[in-house]
Design a protein around this motif. Structure first.
Motif, short mmCIF file in Angstrom:
data_model
loop_
_atom_site.label_atom_id
_atom_site.label_comp_id
_atom_site.label_asym_id
_atom_site.label_seq_id
_atom_site.Cartn_x
_atom_site.Cartn_y
_atom_site.Cartn_z
N SER A 43 49.25 28.41 -6.54
CA SER A 43 49.94 27.32 -7.24
C SER A 43 49.64 27.26 -8.73
N HIS A 44 48.39 27.45 -9.12
CA HIS A 44 48.01 27.19 -10.49
C HIS A 44 48.25 28.41 -11.38
N PHE A 45 48.35 28.14 -12.67
CA PHE A 45 48.63 29.20 -13.63
C PHE A 45 47.50 30.22 -13.68
N ALA A 46 47.88 31.47 -13.88
CA ALA A 46 46.94 32.54 -14.19
C ALA A 46 47.40 33.15 -15.51
N PHE A 47 46.49 33.24 -16.47
CA PHE A 47 46.83 33.69 -17.81
C PHE A 47 46.27 35.08 -18.08
N PHE A 48 47.15 36.00 -18.48
CA PHE A 48 46.74 37.31 -18.97
C PHE A 48 46.41 37.18 -20.46
N GLU A 49 45.50 38.04 -20.94
CA GLU A 49 45.24 38.12 -22.38
C GLU A 49 45.54 39.52 -22.88
N PRO A 50 46.14 39.64 -24.06
CA PRO A 50 46.35 40.97 -24.67
C PRO A 50 45.05 41.50 -25.24
N GLN A 51 45.05 42.78 -25.58
CA GLN A 51 43.85 43.39 -26.18
C GLN A 51 43.49 42.64 -27.47
N GLN A 52 42.22 42.69 -27.83
CA GLN A 52 41.67 41.78 -28.83
C GLN A 52 42.31 41.90 -30.21
#
Length: 490
Positions: A264-273
């Motif tokens: 149900s809840h959001f999962a956030f990807f992060e781009p390379q730094q």
């Protein structure tokens, strides 16, 4: 980082970046009456680019980071850390989200063994925030991988033996560019050496299991600032599709761990730094209905904040570019977007630029950082909202004037534009109404309107009490557009 190296790096970054109705009136607002947008705490969901609540309102978030990087990797309930007084402060000043640090080293201090007591300690802070209806984004935080490399995040057992001497002695972030040992550790991570991805996935599964039923849980930030290892030079200004493909695969495996417990809840990807400094990201489409892009925006303002030197031109170039890259990447992924780090200094020009950009892009944010929290890779007090972290009365007023600002917390429509002029104090919101029985809610802090405010509304009616710090307007039946304008009372 030495001043000379910081200046040279920032100049290079700048060079790289250059290539690319009815009227109503309200009297004095009171921050003591501040409220956040939801009373249910039900999971938000994605509708196109936006986060949407159970009443079909678009939600915007303004908040802070709270990450304790030192052992035992959770925030103590002390004046230096986080107590009920801190939660009260955030709620009273309109902050409705906290990105809360959860370290892999704390969740799984021994390989394959979940430390439930650690998650209980994290929960102490979660409960303080939820009690004030503040959304919580759980962030698996790391910088420079492990304490061995003058960083934090990964447990000692996840550091593989190396024939290279530990040359991580340049400080953050120079070690990322110069340390062969540190880059070798990242290379092993991205190569899934020893099956580390499975352990990371298991840690996320345990964390999601622990918090999936928590009211006011926004979701999970899967990996803070992924460093490309020895591939970093290919990711600075040009695309690095090879590393982006590996990073997407890694985060999708972490996502699978989350989704094994919580769908149900959001999962956030992060781009390379290096995305933080204007580099692009090339994640492909990801089939997940509750997906987000967590991104950061930094430039020379942070690198030079401790030197007393002025900002270099790169900030004005790279910050808009980074915001545009985030919009492009989140659309390509099929995700919502949240600016989860910026600031990290007392540079008011930088903070003002980024908050304006966030308004222009209709994206929420979490400032780095609420307090310094003994940050070993941070800017020694400059990043905090307070001159003294143990005393909330030492709030840095100029910084607070930029961050405690009017904004729409919940919009009964699809937003078209939002802006706030820090000089004139004029706030404006325009949106296309959508089906909702709940009002649009706009936070109007007394800090910006000490003598009260006046409201002009077209396409809707004010339904909140005079002087309310949470302005509520109900859409008129049949309205094709709503425009709300707030000005300071004289």
């Amino acid at each position: 980082m030495t001043t000379a190296i910081a200046v040279l790096w920032s100049v290079w970054l700048a060079a790289c970046g250059s290539s690319a109705g009815s009227d109503g009136a309200s009297s004095a607002a009171s921050s003591a009456n501040a409220q956040t947008l939801s009373t249910s705490g039900a999971a938000l969901h994605r509708d196109g680019a936006f986060m949407v609540d159970a009443d079909n309102r678009v939600v915007l978030l303004h908040g802070v980071n709270a990450v304790w990087k030192l052992k035992p990797y959770y925030i103590p309930q002390t004046a230096q850390g986080f107590t009920a007084a801190d939660a009260d402060f955030l709620a009273a000043n309109g902050f409705n989200v906290v990105r809360l640090g959860v370290l892999f080293a704390g969740v799984m201090p021994q390989q394959g063994v979940i430390d439930q007591n650690y998650l209980d300690q994290v929960d102490n802070t979660v409960q303080l925030l939820a009690a004030k209806h503040i959304w919580v984004l759980l962030d698996f935080h790391q910088d420079q991988y492990n304490e061995k490399f003058q960083g934090e995040g990964f447990p000692d057992w996840a550091v593989s033996p190396s024939l290279l001497p530990n040359d991580a002695h340049y400080g953050f972030p120079l070690d990322e560019f110069l340390s062969l040992a540190l880059n070798g550790a990242y290379d092993k991570l991205w190569a899934n050496h020893g099956g580390i991805w499975d352990q990371y996935q298991a840690a996320w599964a345990a964390t999601a299991t622990r918090f999936r039923d928590q009211p006011f849980l926004l979701g999970y930030d899967l990996f803070n600032e992924p460093w490309p290892g020895t591939l970093w030079a290919t990711c600075f200004e040009i695309d690095c599709p090879l590393f982006d493909a590996t990073l997407q695969k890694f985060q999708q495996q972490a996502l699978a761990g989350v989704r094994s417990a919580d769908t149900s809840h959001f999962a956030f990807f992060e781009p390379q730094q290096l995305f933080d400094f204007g580099a692009p990201s090339r994640f492909g489409k990801i089939d997940d209905p509750a997906l987000g892009l967590s991104w950061h925006s930094y430039c020379s303002a942070e690198l030079l904040s401790s030197t007393g030197l002025p900002d270099l031109p790169d900030c004005a170039i790279l910050e808009p570019r980074t915001a545009g890259n985030a919009a492009t990447q989140s659309a390509a992924m099929g995700a919502t977007s949240l600016l989860t780090e910026f600031g990290a200094s007392d540079d008011l020009g930088d903070i003002g630029r980024v908050t304006r950009l966030a308004d222009q892009h209709l994206v929420g944010w979490t400032y780095w950082s609420y307090k310094s929290f003994g940050d070993p890779t941070g800017a020694a007090g400059a990043e905090s909202l307070f001159s003294d972290d143990t005393d909330l009365s030492t709030l840095k007023a100029p910084k607070a004037d930029l961050l405690i600002r009017p904004y729409a917390q919940a919009i009964a429509g699809t937003p078209q534009a939002m802006s706030f002029d820090t000089t004139s104090k004029a706030f404006s919101l325009t949106y296309v109404p959508r089906s909702s029985t709940a009002p649009t809610e706009i936070f109007l802090p007394a800090r910006q309107y000490p003598n009260g405010y006046q409201v002009s509304v077209q396409g809707a009616q004010v339904v909140s009490a005079a002087g309310a710090s949470l302005l509520r307007v109900m859409n008129n039946a049949g309205a094709s557009q709503v425009q709300v304008t707030v000005t300071a009372a004289r």
